[in-house]
Design a protein around this motif. Structure first.
Motif, PDB file in Angstrom:
ATOM      1  N   UNK A  24      38.086  58.155   8.364  1.00 45.90           N
ATOM      2  CA  UNK A  24      38.219  57.321   7.171  1.00 45.90           C
ATOM      3  C   UNK A  24      38.603  55.870   7.467  1.00 45.90           C
ATOM      4  N   UNK A  25      38.938  55.541   8.699  1.00 49.16           N
ATOM      5  CA  UNK A  25      39.334  54.170   9.046  1.00 49.16           C
ATOM      6  C   UNK A  25      38.180  53.192   8.861  1.00 49.16           C
ATOM      7  N   UNK A  26      38.517  51.976   8.457  1.00 51.86           N
ATOM      8  CA  UNK A  26      37.507  50.927   8.317  1.00 51.86           C
ATOM      9  C   UNK A  26      37.140  50.300   9.663  1.00 51.86           C
ATOM     10  N   UNK A  27      37.938  50.595  10.687  1.00 55.41           N
ATOM     11  CA  UNK A  27      37.659  50.120  12.042  1.00 55.41           C
ATOM     12  C   UNK A  27      37.839  51.306  12.981  1.00 55.41           C
ATOM     13  N   UNK A  28      36.804  51.620  13.743  1.00 55.59           N
ATOM     14  CA  UNK A  28      36.904  52.690  14.736  1.00 55.59           C
ATOM     15  C   UNK A  28      37.121  52.062  16.102  1.00 55.59           C
ATOM     16  N   UNK A  29      38.172  52.495  16.787  1.00 51.04           N
ATOM     17  CA  UNK A  29      38.453  52.083  18.162  1.00 51.04           C
ATOM     18  C   UNK A  29      38.161  53.289  19.039  1.00 51.04           C
ATOM     19  N   UNK A  30      37.124  53.208  19.852  1.00 52.42           N
ATOM     20  CA  UNK A  30      36.681  54.335  20.664  1.00 52.42           C
ATOM     21  C   UNK A  30      37.416  54.363  21.997  1.00 52.42           C
ATOM     22  N   UNK A  31      37.522  55.542  22.583  1.00 46.00           N
ATOM     23  CA  UNK A  31      38.175  55.733  23.877  1.00 46.00           C
ATOM     24  C   UNK A  31      37.161  55.559  25.004  1.00 46.00           C
ATOM     25  N   UNK A  32      37.627  55.756  26.230  1.00 50.77           N
ATOM     26  CA  UNK A  32      36.792  55.742  27.434  1.00 50.77           C
ATOM     27  C   UNK A  32      36.151  54.387  27.699  1.00 50.77           C
ATOM     28  N   UNK A  33      36.974  53.354  27.676  1.00 50.58           N
ATOM     29  CA  UNK A  33      36.481  52.008  27.979  1.00 50.58           C
ATOM     30  C   UNK A  33      36.127  51.925  29.456  1.00 50.58           C
ATOM     31  N   UNK A  34      34.953  51.425  29.738  1.00 49.78           N
ATOM     32  CA  UNK A  34      34.485  51.311  31.118  1.00 49.78           C
ATOM     33  C   UNK A  34      34.996  50.021  31.740  1.00 49.78           C
ATOM     34  N   UNK A  35      35.160  50.001  33.070  1.00 51.16           N
ATOM     35  CA  UNK A  35      35.592  48.796  33.762  1.00 51.16           C
ATOM     36  C   UNK A  35      34.655  47.624  33.457  1.00 51.16           C
ATOM     37  N   UNK A  36      35.225  46.470  33.247  1.00 50.43           N
ATOM     38  CA  UNK A  36      34.443  45.282  32.952  1.00 50.43           C
ATOM     39  C   UNK A  36      34.129  45.083  31.485  1.00 50.43           C
TER      40      UNK A  36
END
Length: 90
Positions: A24-36
């Protein structure tokens, strides 16, 4: 229209999208950020501007729910033989 809103509400709004975001969030922050990559590369802001206002405006809730459901279903149930989902690709 009421049926569409009921269907959108039926999809659990508190389901976890990532460790920091809910459906339900208006902003999704996803996990698993890749290097760079920056955190912004892995964020989806659903409140973007459209011709009539914002995508999160009440009149567009059925469209918002459909878009979120489409992207989330591609993540959790990718098509057979696709390997990684489109949300995991860079």
């Amino acid at each position: 229209m009421i049926l569409l809103l009921a269907q959108a509400a039926a999809f659990a709004p508190d389901i976890a999208i990532s460790s920091r975001s809910r459906f339900s969030d208006d902003m999704w922050h996803l996990d698993d950020i890749r290097p760079g990559c920056s955190r912004g590369d892995y964020s989806l802001d659903w409140g973007f501007t459209v011709a009539t206002g914002r995508f999160t405006d009440p009149a567009l809730l059925p469209w918002l729910a459909a878009a979120k459901t489409l992207l989330w279903s591609a993540k959790v149930d990718p098509r057979r033989g696709e390997g990684t989902s489109m949300m995991a690709r860079s």
